[in-house]
Scaffold this active site. Structure first.
Site, PDB file in Angstrom:
ATOM      1  N   ASN A   1      43.447  47.341  32.536  1.00 45.28           N
ATOM      2  CA  ASN A   1      43.014  46.020  33.021  1.00 45.28           C
ATOM      3  C   ASN A   1      43.986  45.511  34.089  1.00 45.28           C
ATOM      4  OD1 ASN A   1      41.146  43.880  32.966  1.00 45.28           O
ATOM      5  ND2 ASN A   1      42.538  42.633  31.738  1.00 45.28           N
TER       6      ASN A   1
ATOM      7  N   SER B   1      49.005  34.578  20.025  1.00 52.13           N
ATOM      8  CA  SER B   1      48.057  33.649  20.647  1.00 52.13           C
ATOM      9  C   SER B   1      47.802  32.461  19.733  1.00 52.13           C
ATOM     10  CB  SER B   1      46.744  34.408  20.875  1.00 52.13           C
ATOM     11  OG  SER B   1      45.708  33.506  21.143  1.00 52.13           O
TER      12      SER B   1
ATOM     13  N   TYR C   1      39.724  39.850  17.871  1.00 49.31           N
ATOM     14  CA  TYR C   1      40.893  39.699  18.743  1.00 49.31           C
ATOM     15  C   TYR C   1      41.989  38.908  18.013  1.00 49.31           C
ATOM     16  CZ  TYR C   1      43.997  37.656  22.202  1.00 49.31           C
ATOM     17  OH  TYR C   1      45.118  37.230  22.860  1.00 49.31           O
TER      18      TYR C   1
ATOM     19  N   LYS D   1      45.848  39.950  16.424  1.00 49.70           N
ATOM     20  CA  LYS D   1      47.128  39.265  16.654  1.00 49.70           C
ATOM     21  C   LYS D   1      47.770  38.869  15.318  1.00 49.70           C
ATOM     22  CE  LYS D   1      47.244  39.367  21.134  1.00 49.70           C
ATOM     23  NZ  LYS D   1      48.166  40.277  21.790  1.00 49.70           N
TER      24      LYS D   1
ATOM     25  N   ASN E   1      37.388  33.352  31.161  1.00 48.45           N
ATOM     26  CA  ASN E   1      38.208  32.155  30.976  1.00 48.45           C
ATOM     27  C   ASN E   1      37.877  31.102  32.036  1.00 48.45           C
ATOM     28  OD1 ASN E   1      40.457  34.524  30.066  1.00 48.45           O
ATOM     29  ND2 ASN E   1      40.043  32.840  28.671  1.00 48.45           N
ATOM     30  N   LEU E   2      38.179  29.868  31.678  1.00 50.40           N
ATOM     31  CA  LEU E   2      37.778  28.746  32.529  1.00 50.40           C
ATOM     32  C   LEU E   2      38.376  28.803  33.936  1.00 50.40           C
ATOM     33  CD1 LEU E   2      36.347  26.002  32.811  1.00 50.40           C
ATOM     34  CD2 LEU E   2      38.459  24.940  31.994  1.00 50.40           C
TER      35      LEU E   2
ATOM     36  N   GLY F   1      31.898  30.141  18.582  1.00 48.84           N
ATOM     37  CA  GLY F   1      33.294  30.454  18.248  1.00 48.84           C
ATOM     38  C   GLY F   1      34.311  29.528  18.893  1.00 48.84           C
TER      39      GLY F   1
END
Ligand code: NAD
Ligand code: UDP
Length: 336
Positions: free
Chosen positions: A35, A124, A148, A152, A198-199, A293
């Site tokens: 990525n 996170s 996810y 974590k 993401n925003l 979610g």
């Protein structure tokens, strides 16, 4: 100190590499580039004036990790490597657990075998689930709704056990809130594959005219304007938190947890407004259904990081969006 940075070619890792080099540390990046793009290394060098040592490899490949530890005398590890898209983790849980949990187990095993027991880990705010009150403190109950976040939480629990079993380990678990922004040079920044989830990167694509409009997920949350509230943190502040966490590791450390957030929440519409101002562009949007979610509100209590690490976020929202926009407008195709 020679610091192995897993995932160091990625968004947060690359900014942390710059600060590590500027602080006089040697950096070795271990990344499979799943990525990220190798051009990031030229950019880091342009900023810091120093080359970046890079070993291409996958944390799921234990032999590759062993080779790196045999070849270099690594003092500490900052472990960013991981997959991070919540929606993807729901549809591909095995890939997420294999990559994040199995890969991390390999790493910790190889570290232990080589006597390298200083670790800073990227966790996170996702591990807090949907808290009952705000701001969120480190001792809040932990729960999470997706693979996810589970990955974590599992790694956090593994590292707490590791720290209890062997007091030689010095571990910091850093719970990030919402990283945004870019290095002020505009040379490095977030470069998501495909359409952003993401925003902030999504808004940036709308401002560039590459996406027609923003879908605002939910307008009926119990917040200032009905849209979701998050604690956005400048990626340079976040990177600085890693340096402070690394310096704070010591023989009596054990496994410690720190929030990295500003302590202030902004709504989606406040972010849109700030981005429109910084970019001078219109950000068309429409309010649509809530995203499954999502929680209404999330913001940190950063007191512990302030007191124990001597760390405090310096940048406000205006700086975050200004730097994000500089990166995006000067690199519309990211590192391509
Ligand atoms: P990123 O995707 O930009 O960086 C992660 C890097 O890890 C990438 O360069 C990728 O190629 C590499 N990688 C992934 N799997 C690997 C593997 N198996 N072996 C070797 N390299 C691998 O992500 P980021 O935003 O920089 O996030 C870094 C870390 O911080 C991740 O662990 C993420 O879960 C965590 N985090 C991110 C956010 C966020 O919003 N960005 C929030 C909280 C926590
Ligand atoms: N959001 C949105 N539209 C988008 C992406 C995000 O309205 O295209 C909202 C989302 O519902 C949340 C906030 O923006 O309230 C931050 O979302 P992001 O995915 O960036 O972070 P996270 O949900 O992981 O905190």
């Amino acid at each position: 100190m020679l610091v192995l940075v897993t995932g160091g070619a990625g968004y947060i890792g690359s900014h942390t590499c710059v600060l590590l080099q500027e602080a006089g540390h040697e950096v070795l990046v271990f990344d499979n580039l799943s990525n990220s793009h190798p051009e990031v290394f030229n950019r880091i060098t342009q900023i810091s004036g120093q080359p970046v040592a890079f070993s291409e490899g996958d944390i799921r490949d234990k032999a590759a990790l062993e080779r790196v530890f045999n070849q270099f005398d690594i003092d500490a590890v900052i472990h960013f490597a991981g997959l991070k898209v919540v929606g993807e983790s729901i549809s591909e849980p095995l890939r997420y657990y294999q990559n994040n949990v199995e890969g991390s187990l390999n790493l910790f095993d190889v570290m232990a075998a080589n006597g390298c027991k200083k670790l800073v880990f990227s966790s996170s705010a996702n591990v807090y689930g949907d808290p009952d009150s705000f701001p969120i403190k480190e001792d809040f109950p932990l729960s999470t709704f997706n693979p996810y976040g589970q990955s974590k939480l599992m790694i956090e629990n593994i590292l707490k056990d590791v720290g209890r079993a062997d007091p030689d380990w010095e571990i910091s678990l850093l719970r990030y809130f919402n990283p945004v922004g870019a290095h002020p040079s505009g040379l490095i920044g977030e470069d998501p594959n495909g359409i952003p989830n993401n925003l902030m990167p999504y808004v940036a694509q709308v401002a560039l005219g590459r996406l027609p409009q923003l879908n605002v997920f939910g307008g009926d949350y119990p917040t200032i304007d009905g849209t979701g509230v998050r604690d956005y943190i400048h990626v340079m502040d976040l990177a600085d938190g890693h340096l402070k966490a690394l310096s704070a590791l010591n023989k009596k450390h054990g496994c410690e947890v720190y929030n990295l957030g500003t302590g202030k929440g902004y709504s989606v519409l406040q972010v849109v407004e700030a981005f429109a101002q910084a970019s001078g562009r219109d950000i068309p949007y429409q309010i649509v259904d809530r995203r499954s979610g999502d929680i209404a509100i999330s913001y940190a209590d950063p007191t512990r990081s302030q007191e124990k690490l001597g760390w405090r976020a310096q940048s406000g929202l205006a700086q975050m969006v200004e730097d994000h926009w500089r990166w995006q407008s000067e690199n519309p195709d990211g590192f391509e």
